[in-house]
Design a protein around this motif. Sequence first.
Motif, PDB file in Angstrom:
ATOM      1  N   PHE A  51       0.824  -1.205   0.000  1.00 23.80           N
ATOM      2  CA  PHE A  51       0.000   0.000   0.000  1.00 23.80           C
ATOM      3  C   PHE A  51       0.859   1.255   0.000  1.00 23.80           C
ATOM      4  O   PHE A  51       2.077   1.196   0.183  1.00 23.80           O
ATOM      5  CB  PHE A  51      -0.934   0.016   1.208  1.00 23.80           C
ATOM      6  N   PRO A  74       3.491  -7.462  10.345  1.00 21.58           N
ATOM      7  CA  PRO A  74       4.191  -8.751  10.317  1.00 21.58           C
ATOM      8  C   PRO A  74       4.749  -9.114   8.942  1.00 21.58           C
ATOM      9  O   PRO A  74       5.490 -10.093   8.825  1.00 21.58           O
ATOM     10  CB  PRO A  74       3.101  -9.739  10.734  1.00 21.58           C
ATOM     11  N   TRP A  75       4.363  -8.335   7.900  1.00 14.92           N
ATOM     12  CA  TRP A  75       4.918  -8.511   6.545  1.00 14.92           C
ATOM     13  C   TRP A  75       5.319  -7.116   6.087  1.00 14.92           C
ATOM     14  O   TRP A  75       4.722  -6.545   5.175  1.00 14.92           O
ATOM     15  CB  TRP A  75       3.862  -9.132   5.610  1.00 14.92           C
ATOM     16  N   VAL A  95       8.202  -6.676  10.884  1.00 18.34           N
ATOM     17  CA  VAL A  95       8.807  -8.005  10.765  1.00 18.34           C
ATOM     18  C   VAL A  95       8.795  -8.419   9.296  1.00 18.34           C
ATOM     19  O   VAL A  95       7.796  -8.230   8.598  1.00 18.34           O
ATOM     20  CB  VAL A  95       7.987  -9.018  11.610  1.00 18.34           C
ATOM     21  N   ALA A 234      12.277 -11.993  10.977  1.00 20.64           N
ATOM     22  CA  ALA A 234      11.618 -13.140  11.609  1.00 20.64           C
ATOM     23  C   ALA A 234      10.453 -13.548  10.722  1.00 20.64           C
ATOM     24  O   ALA A 234      10.115 -12.874   9.748  1.00 20.64           O
ATOM     25  CB  ALA A 234      11.112 -12.757  13.000  1.00 20.64           C
ATOM     26  N   LEU A 286       9.749 -18.328   2.587  1.00 17.36           N
ATOM     27  CA  LEU A 286       8.802 -17.233   2.347  1.00 17.36           C
ATOM     28  C   LEU A 286       7.384 -17.760   2.117  1.00 17.36           C
ATOM     29  O   LEU A 286       7.197 -18.795   1.476  1.00 17.36           O
ATOM     30  CB  LEU A 286       9.233 -16.414   1.122  1.00 17.36           C
TER      31      LEU A 286
END
Length: 425
Positions: A51, A74-75, A95, A234, A286
Amino acid sequence: MGQFPAGSRMNQESLWHFDGDSGTQIRKLTPKRPQSDKAGLADIFPYYAGFSFEWAKGQLRLEGFDENAVVLDPWNGSGTTTLAARVNDLKSVGVDLNPIANIVAYLRLQDADHMEPCAAPTARSARASQHEPLLAWFSSRTAGRFRQWSRSLSKQPHSTSSLGYVALFRVTRSLTKGFEGSNPTWVRRASNSEDVVDVASRDLDDLIVQEQRHVKDRVSEESHPGCPASIIRASSACLPMAEESVDFILSSPPYLTRIDYAVAYSRELAILGVDISKDRSLRSSLMGTTLIRRRRDVIRQEGYGPKASQLVENISKHDSKASSGYYLKQAKQYLDDLTLSFDELTRVSKRHALMTLVVQDSYYKEVPIRLAEICVEEAERRGWSFIDWDQAEVTRLLTQVNTAARAYPKGKVAETVVTLRRKRS
Ligand SMILES: C[S@@+](CC[C@H](N)C(=O)[O-])C[C@H]1O[C@@H](n2cnc3c(N)ncnc32)[C@H](O)[C@@H]1O
């Protein structure tokens, strides 16, 4: 476009808001990032983004969080969320498993006054070792010189090394443009010694020094002092964070589109010394990877919710080759990662925390993958309540760049913004 779960509303009105100054209805910011976007240093490195910076800033302002609130992505990719949180004076944690993303995200948060462009390393004659991953695109002397730069940066303080690495990434990209195809996530390797890029050490040094200056200038134009942000390498399925420590999750998960982003960043990974053609660990870790992990790595035992299970069944029943084999395994592996991540997101979120996700639907052959609905359902199964959604049509699909994929009839694909709140009990 996909239907949304019963009880949701097609929230057209919320796509518009009344602007008191101009007295008109204007379209609210959408998550879509304009192609030539520079806001929030989006131009310093072309990392694929979930985004736009302006949209992320707006989302973080909607709730009026207090000064102790913690935002998690988290991404986090190249750090749109962590930078937007900094600008809004909110603490944040970003992360990501891809070290390239983390370096860019970290650099975007730095104060330009605390970074020093590095001078060229002193040893000049450089030949690459035969295992050098950069030899896939560069001559031995050019690859060797890049390696000297990379080694010397690894000894510098973080803010200086992140500036230097981003400069190396930019120079590498510009010198290897010719290896990119129409699919931006596929990068060719040199087919023979004639095909490699050869630049004299002195010229390469000049390019790198110049790029460091350019990037430092850009960072100083947009420096945002503010709350601390942590950039952590992580997995979203195993977050190094305390239980109930997060107030707001703002993110865009990797999609189930069979696009290999480790390959897309293979040149930058090679700068860090990672050869993805030999070391498969990053690629296979991934989410959404096209590599199938060994069976004993698959840890998910319970089933998914009805929507994810239905998708698994639709793929397994498809009559095309490998649908019940490889493609089924790949989809299940993705759903395992996604659902494990939702377990973790729930664990680290405070009661009453908010979560806003930008999610793109896609297709497997002609089978729709309604990922937004799957995400909502999996979150609801873990104690989140669905509160809002907005949808926009996606005009250009990366998966459609693949001519084989175009053979199957497909409908329109939506990018959906969903917001959920974790229940109090
Ligand atoms: C859609 S991108 C996010 C883009 C980001 N929101 C932005 O605007 O820049 C998804 C990111 O997820 C990362 N990723 C993939 N699998 C992951 C995992 N298991 N844990 C953490 N990050 C992962 C990828 O490296 C990629 O950077």
